[in-house]
Each structure stands twice: as C-alpha cells, then as structure tokens.
Write a protein that holds these residues in place. Structure first.
Motif, PDB file in Angstrom:
ATOM      1  N   SER A 156     -26.364  10.411 -23.952  1.00  7.52           N
ATOM      2  CA  SER A 156     -27.089  11.313 -23.049  1.00  7.52           C
ATOM      3  C   SER A 156     -28.307  11.927 -23.735  1.00  7.52           C
ATOM      4  O   SER A 156     -29.231  12.400 -23.071  1.00  7.52           O
ATOM      5  N   LEU A 157     -28.297  11.913 -25.083  1.00  4.23           N
ATOM      6  CA  LEU A 157     -29.425  12.436 -25.863  1.00  4.23           C
ATOM      7  C   LEU A 157     -30.347  11.311 -26.326  1.00  4.23           C
ATOM      8  O   LEU A 157     -31.232  11.521 -27.152  1.00  4.23           O
ATOM      9  N   ASP A 158     -30.112  10.103 -25.778  1.00  2.00           N
ATOM     10  CA  ASP A 158     -30.929   8.915 -26.089  1.00  2.00           C
ATOM     11  C   ASP A 158     -30.749   8.406 -27.508  1.00  2.00           C
ATOM     12  O   ASP A 158     -31.654   7.770 -28.072  1.00  2.00           O
ATOM     13  N   TYR A 159     -29.575   8.656 -28.102  1.00  2.00           N
ATOM     14  CA  TYR A 159     -29.261   8.065 -29.393  1.00  2.00           C
ATOM     15  C   TYR A 159     -28.440   6.791 -29.189  1.00  2.00           C
ATOM     16  O   TYR A 159     -27.624   6.713 -28.270  1.00  2.00           O
ATOM     17  N   THR A 160     -28.650   5.826 -30.074  1.00  2.00           N
ATOM     18  CA  THR A 160     -27.843   4.607 -30.056  1.00  2.00           C
ATOM     19  C   THR A 160     -26.552   4.867 -30.810  1.00  2.00           C
ATOM     20  O   THR A 160     -26.571   5.319 -31.957  1.00  2.00           O
ATOM     21  N   ILE A 161     -25.418   4.586 -30.184  1.00  2.00           N
ATOM     22  CA  ILE A 161     -24.118   4.754 -30.840  1.00  2.00           C
ATOM     23  C   ILE A 161     -23.291   3.503 -30.596  1.00  2.00           C
ATOM     24  O   ILE A 161     -23.156   3.037 -29.470  1.00  2.00           O
ATOM     25  N   LEU A 162     -22.775   2.943 -31.685  1.00  2.00           N
ATOM     26  CA  LEU A 162     -21.986   1.718 -31.641  1.00  2.00           C
ATOM     27  C   LEU A 162     -20.615   1.995 -32.244  1.00  2.00           C
ATOM     28  O   LEU A 162     -20.435   2.931 -33.022  1.00  2.00           O
ATOM     29  N   ASN A 163     -19.637   1.185 -31.880  1.00  2.00           N
ATOM     30  CA  ASN A 163     -18.362   1.230 -32.589  1.00  2.00           C
ATOM     31  C   ASN A 163     -17.974  -0.173 -33.017  1.00  2.00           C
ATOM     32  O   ASN A 163     -18.429  -1.161 -32.430  1.00  2.00           O
ATOM     33  N   CYS A 164     -17.166  -0.275 -34.061  1.00  2.00           N
ATOM     34  CA  CYS A 164     -16.811  -1.598 -34.560  1.00  2.00           C
ATOM     35  C   CYS A 164     -15.518  -1.549 -35.353  1.00  2.00           C
ATOM     36  O   CYS A 164     -14.991  -0.472 -35.677  1.00  2.00           O
ATOM     37  N   SER A 165     -15.030  -2.718 -35.655  1.00  2.00           N
ATOM     38  CA  SER A 165     -13.871  -2.904 -36.524  1.00  2.00           C
ATOM     39  C   SER A 165     -14.055  -4.246 -37.215  1.00  2.00           C
ATOM     40  O   SER A 165     -14.560  -5.199 -36.610  1.00  2.00           O
ATOM     41  N   ILE A 166     -13.659  -4.324 -38.472  1.00  2.00           N
ATOM     42  CA  ILE A 166     -13.788  -5.595 -39.181  1.00  2.00           C
ATOM     43  C   ILE A 166     -12.827  -6.633 -38.605  1.00  2.00           C
ATOM     44  O   ILE A 166     -12.941  -7.823 -38.923  1.00  2.00           O
ATOM     45  N   PHE A 167     -11.891  -6.190 -37.746  1.00  2.00           N
ATOM     46  CA  PHE A 167     -10.957  -7.118 -37.103  1.00  2.00           C
ATOM     47  C   PHE A 167     -11.407  -7.512 -35.694  1.00  2.00           C
ATOM     48  O   PHE A 167     -10.698  -8.235 -35.000  1.00  2.00           O
ATOM     49  N   ASP A 168     -12.552  -7.016 -35.288  1.00  2.00           N
ATOM     50  CA  ASP A 168     -13.089  -7.303 -33.949  1.00  2.00           C
ATOM     51  C   ASP A 168     -14.413  -8.046 -34.101  1.00  2.00           C
ATOM     52  O   ASP A 168     -15.458  -7.435 -34.319  1.00  2.00           O
ATOM     53  N   GLU A 169     -14.359  -9.367 -33.989  1.00  2.00           N
ATOM     54  CA  GLU A 169     -15.545 -10.188 -34.221  1.00  2.00           C
ATOM     55  C   GLU A 169     -16.659  -9.878 -33.241  1.00  2.00           C
ATOM     56  O   GLU A 169     -17.841  -9.906 -33.601  1.00  2.00           O
ATOM     57  N   LYS A 170     -16.294  -9.547 -32.007  1.00  2.00           N
ATOM     58  CA  LYS A 170     -17.312  -9.244 -30.997  1.00  2.00           C
ATOM     59  C   LYS A 170     -18.131  -8.020 -31.396  1.00  2.00           C
ATOM     60  O   LYS A 170     -19.360  -8.007 -31.252  1.00  2.00           O
ATOM     61  N   SER A 171     -17.457  -6.985 -31.926  1.00  2.00           N
ATOM     62  CA  SER A 171     -18.176  -5.772 -32.337  1.00  2.00           C
ATOM     63  C   SER A 171     -19.068  -6.052 -33.539  1.00  2.00           C
ATOM     64  O   SER A 171     -20.160  -5.485 -33.662  1.00  2.00           O
ATOM     65  N   LEU A 172     -18.632  -6.940 -34.437  1.00  2.00           N
ATOM     66  CA  LEU A 172     -19.444  -7.286 -35.598  1.00  2.00           C
ATOM     67  C   LEU A 172     -20.674  -8.091 -35.177  1.00  2.00           C
ATOM     68  O   LEU A 172     -21.768  -7.899 -35.727  1.00  2.00           O
ATOM     69  N   GLU A 173     -20.507  -8.984 -34.212  1.00  2.00           N
ATOM     70  CA  GLU A 173     -21.645  -9.747 -33.714  1.00  2.00           C
ATOM     71  C   GLU A 173     -22.658  -8.828 -33.034  1.00  2.00           C
ATOM     72  O   GLU A 173     -23.872  -9.015 -33.159  1.00  2.00           O
ATOM     73  N   ASN A 174     -22.156  -7.831 -32.312  1.00  2.00           N
ATOM     74  CA  ASN A 174     -23.049  -6.859 -31.675  1.00  2.00           C
ATOM     75  C   ASN A 174     -23.832  -6.088 -32.726  1.00  2.00           C
ATOM     76  O   ASN A 174     -25.037  -5.839 -32.576  1.00  2.00           O
ATOM     77  N   LYS A 176     -24.618  -7.161 -35.682  1.00  2.00           N
ATOM     78  CA  LYS A 176     -25.603  -8.068 -36.276  1.00  2.00           C
ATOM     79  C   LYS A 176     -26.884  -8.143 -35.451  1.00  2.00           C
ATOM     80  O   LYS A 176     -27.977  -8.264 -36.003  1.00  2.00           O
ATOM     81  N   THR A 177     -26.746  -8.077 -34.132  1.00  2.00           N
ATOM     82  CA  THR A 177     -27.942  -8.124 -33.282  1.00  2.00           C
ATOM     83  C   THR A 177     -28.835  -6.901 -33.528  1.00  2.00           C
ATOM     84  O   THR A 177     -30.059  -6.990 -33.407  1.00  2.00           O
ATOM     85  N   HIS A 178     -28.221  -5.766 -33.877  1.00  2.00           N
ATOM     86  CA  HIS A 178     -28.996  -4.554 -34.167  1.00  2.00           C
ATOM     87  C   HIS A 178     -29.614  -4.588 -35.567  1.00  2.00           C
ATOM     88  O   HIS A 178     -30.606  -3.895 -35.827  1.00  2.00           O
ATOM     89  N   LEU A 179     -29.026  -5.384 -36.467  1.00  2.00           N
ATOM     90  CA  LEU A 179     -29.519  -5.463 -37.842  1.00  2.00           C
ATOM     91  C   LEU A 179     -30.539  -6.580 -38.048  1.00  2.00           C
ATOM     92  O   LEU A 179     -31.360  -6.510 -38.969  1.00  2.00           O
ATOM     93  N   LYS A 180     -30.506  -7.588 -37.203  1.00  2.00           N
ATOM     94  CA  LYS A 180     -31.304  -8.798 -37.399  1.00  2.00           C
ATOM     95  C   LYS A 180     -32.792  -8.494 -37.528  1.00  2.00           C
ATOM     96  O   LYS A 180     -33.372  -7.787 -36.708  1.00  2.00           O
ATOM     97  N   ASP A 181     -33.378  -9.037 -38.588  1.00  2.00           N
ATOM     98  CA  ASP A 181     -34.823  -8.987 -38.852  1.00  2.00           C
ATOM     99  C   ASP A 181     -35.356  -7.569 -39.054  1.00  2.00           C
ATOM    100  O   ASP A 181     -36.549  -7.321 -38.893  1.00  2.00           O
ATOM    101  N   LYS A 182     -34.483  -6.642 -39.416  1.00  2.00           N
ATOM    102  CA  LYS A 182     -34.900  -5.268 -39.704  1.00  2.00           C
ATOM    103  C   LYS A 182     -34.423  -4.870 -41.098  1.00  2.00           C
ATOM    104  O   LYS A 182     -33.490  -5.463 -41.641  1.00  2.00           O
TER     105      LYS A 182
END
Length: 311
Positions: A156-174, A176-182
């Motif tokens: 609601s404050l326009d911040y990006t917030i993600l959640n993940c787990s090393i046991f959840d490949e989908k969250s790790l792939e997500n 990676k999309t935020h880290l790619k080329d940065k």
C-alpha cells in the motif's frame, strides 16, 4: 606500470580484491590491491573509504604488486551508523541498482523496526528497496497470516515485498527475475538465510552457512566480509555479513517524516513548521494516525527513530 580500471569485489581491511577490465570492459579476472593511507585520511566520518561495488583506477606494477590510485565517483551507496563505539558511518555497498532487506518469518523472527529503518535509509539515499521475507516453509498458518498483513501494508506504500523459501522453487525463480541483470545487495540480521538463498539461486556459488543458535534463536555470523558475486543468469549480488542494528546517519529529526511516504500529505496540515509529529497540537500526522490512516506499527517505528536521532 600499467593502469587499468576495476570494481571492488571484496574488502578484508587494507587489502581489496578487485575485478579488473580491459579496454573494452571485458573481465580479466581479479587481483589483490592495496589502498594507500591517504584515502583513509580524506574523510574521517566514514569508517571504510572504499566499499564493495566501488569503481577504481589501479596501477599494475612490474613487480606484481597493485595499488589503487583513484576512486571513481559513486552513483549511490547504502550506509548505516558505525558500530562498536566508532564514530561516523559505514558504507555497506556502492553503485547498486536495488537493496534487499532480508528477514525470516521464524528463527529469527521478523523485526519490523529493522525493515522501517532500512526503508528510511533507501528513501534518504534514493535507492530502490525490496523487502524479502525468507523461510516461509516455517511460517505455519499464523506466520502466513502475519506475512500477508505485512505484504498488504508495504504494498500500500508502493514498496516491493517478496517472500521465499529455499524449498520453494517457484519463489526462487520469482526472486531471480528481480535480480536478473541488476546489481543488488542483501542486508539483514544473521541467520535470516541470505547466503542460503544465494547458494540456491546460483549453483556456481558455494558460500559457507551456519545454523541458527537454538539457545538464543539468533543467527551465527558466517559471512565475514561483504562480497560482490556474479550471477550466472545475469547481474551481481553483494552478500553482506549479518547486522543486528541498522542505525540511521545524516538524517535530521525534522526531516525524518519526509522519508515516510504515508506522512508526506498529512504533514502539510501541521500547525507548526517545525512539528516533530510526536506531541504537538493540531498535527496533521498525529490526526492521520488517530484516524487509522497511518499504520500503528509504522508510527511507532517513526517515534523510535525520532528518539534515536535526538540523542
């Protein structure tokens, strides 16, 4: 003697590991370089005149030694108040595209005050922040509900917030999309899983990790020095040592509310120009808080920061 350009990969004190480039900006590998003492005397307010991510000019000597001759102007950097009784500020990373504050839903638990201090620093230094909640496999129903509330608040404050787990490949792939080329940096307390995440998103990286202490429920320091690591899918990530506190620097009490997005409009309705939004009559921010327009936890974080800046 040959002069080349490079980027600081790791700092271990007076010696630095530097990635060097040729004339067409192609990597030639890394080399150890020394920082002459004159740079350390230039700015007494900074504990580390050179930070991971800095671009430098180097002289490669015929005897095989290497020294840093010039530090290029920074595009940006993220900093915190120096610790262990030292004065000034500590630069955590320089020339970055985005900064991640990493927390874990459990072992250790989320520290909202840490997140808010981090966000204020990013606002003050015009950095793009990302909030990353790790260890979602440990959340349970109660933890998931809590994280959902945080996601709703910070989005609601326009911040990006993600959640993940090393046991959840989908969250790790997500992620990676935020880290790619940065160029990104991970910042957070020990034990939240910064290095474990890094090891799982890039199989070429094998950084040492340690378990969280069962007695104190606090993380054990494993990453000793910050290091700039290339990612196989594109981009760079700075892995930093765990930090327990994130002290604000170069922020005056009167300007703190400028770095809380939800306070920008209400503060325009304050009766006094020097209002601290803590006790004054006819304060627009206090009125917005009392009307439920400003989250109670965020307002409490603001008051704690304000108190620390007055000391």
């Amino acid at each position: 003697m040959r002069t080349v350009e490079g980027r600081i990969v790791e700092s271990t004190g007076s010696w630095y590991e530097v990635a060097i480039f040729d004339e067409i900006n192609q990597s030639e590998g890394t080399i150890e370089a020394r920082l002459p003492g004159r740079f350390r005397l230039d700015d007494q307010q900074v504990t580390n005149p050179l930070a991971v991510g800095d671009y430098v000019e180097l002289s490669l000597n015929e005897d095989g030694t290497c020294s840093i001759e010039d530090i290029k102007e920074r595009e940006n950097y993220i900093t915190r108040q120096a610790t262990h009784g030292r004065q000034g500020e500590q630069i955590l990373a320089a020339n970055i595209d985005q900064a991640f504050v990493v927390q874990s839903v459990r072992k250790p638990k989320i520290k909202e005050g840490f997140i808010d201090r981090f966000l204020v620093t990013c606002e003050a230094y015009q950095l793009k922040p990302v909030i990353l909640i790790n260890k979602m496999d440990l959340a349970g129903e109660e933890g998931q509900a809590y994280v959902d509330e945080l996601i709703e608040l910070y989005q609601s404050l326009d911040y990006t917030i993600l959640n993940c787990s090393i046991f959840d490949e989908k969250s790790l792939e997500n992620l990676k999309t935020h880290l790619k080329d940065k160029t990104s940096v991970f910042i957070g307390p020990s034990g939240v899983g910064k290095t474990s995440i890094l090891n799982h998103i890039d199989p070429n990286i094998e950084r040492k990790v340690a378990d969280v202490s069962d007695y104190s429920n606090k993380g054990k320091h494993t990453t000793t020095y910050a290091k700039l690591l290339p990612l196989y899918f594109g981009g760079y990530l700075v892995d930093t040592p765990g930090i327990r506190e994130f002290g604000l620097v170069n922020i005056e009490p009167w300007e703190l509310s400028l770095f809380f997005p939800e306070m920008l409009e209400p503060r325009q309705h304050c009766k006094f120009n020097n209002c601290t939004h803590s006790h004054e009559p006819k304060c627009g921010v206090i009125e917005a808080y009392e009307n439920g327009e400003i989250d109670a936890g965020r307002y409490h974080s603001y008051l704690q920061m304000l108190d620390s800046l007055k000391k």
